[in-house]
Design an enzyme around this catalytic site. Structure first.
Site: not given
Length: 254
Positions: A16, A20-21, A23, A141, A154
């Protein structure tokens, strides 16, 4: 590891937030190692461009993981085209940084909805398609390990998905499904470049023991390891991929 290094030959993987990045880099890595990959994203133009990069072994499904109808459509497409999933990388998420006093209820619902609720219900929807012995990975993270100003909302969502991975590892162990999370440090992604000034990016690199921010390919390598049989005895764990940011003091500042 297989003798020729093709660890995912014949495997079906879902990523998912794959346009970009981290993924997209993970999709490239898994395709290079033999997988067929389904990537998702909300922006059709970006998703189509990513699929064009990846080639014939990739399929794009436009959708918003916060919407139950889109998750149902994703599940339908995967079931009809592939019939199963061997690897799931729940990667979609956003950064959101503001003081606690500035967080509105609307912003709270938005960030929790994308970073935690969507991750939870993505797993719930696709789980019937995950084979026994399959792998689920969730992108967390380094922020869940360190308190930082303006990051309460976050960081809390990332702590939530890390705990989700750990508890799912217990629940799904009878099926042989391994569940882990990865916790990237600072990573040079389009989102990072959009949110951080050049000065902030340089400052971030100075905090990392290895002297640089990460590349999306660094995270892709870690995901590929955890998704492979090389990690067959690893479940319920979080893998920090942060160049030493969280646990190592850079020699330059000692």
């Amino acid at each position: 590891m297989t003798q020729n290094g093709i660890r995912f030959q014949g495997k079906i993987a879902l990523i998912t937030g794959g346009s970009s990045g981290m993924g997209l880099a993970t999709a490239h890595r898994l395709v290079a190692e033999g997988a067929r990959v389904i990537i998702t994203g909300r922006d059709k133009q970006r998703l189509d461009a990513a699929v064009a990069q990846l080639g014939e072994r990739a399929v794009g499904v436009v959708g918003d993981a916060t919407q139950a109808g889109d998750l149902e459509e994703l599940t339908r497409v995967v079931r009809e085209r592939f019939g199963r999933l061997d690897v799931v990388f729940v990667n979609a998420g956003i950064g959101a940084f503001q003081p606690v006093s500035a967080v509105t209820e609307e912003e709270f619902d938005r960030v929790v909805g994308i970073n935690f609720k969507a991750a939870f219900f993505t797993v719930q929807h696709v789980l019937p398609l995950v084979v026994d012995g399959g792998v689920i990975l969730i992108n967390a993270s380094f922020a869940l390990y360190r308190g930082a100003p303006n990051a309460a909302l976050y960081s809390a969502t990332k702590a939530a998905v890390q705990n989700l991975a750990r508890t799912l590892a217990s629940e799904l162990a009878p099926r042989g499904i391994r569940v882990n999370s990865v916790s990237p440090g600072y990573v040079d992604t389009p989102a990072f470049r959009a949110e951080a000034s050049a000065e902030a990016q340089a400052g971030a690199a100075s905090l990392v023991a290895l002297g640089r921010v990460g590349r999306s390919e660094d995270i892709a390598g870690a995901v590929a390891f955890l998704a492979s049989d090389d990690a067959a005895y690893i479940t319920g764990q979080d893998l920090l991929v942060d160049g030493g940011l969280t646990t190592v003091i850079p020699a330059a500042i000692v």
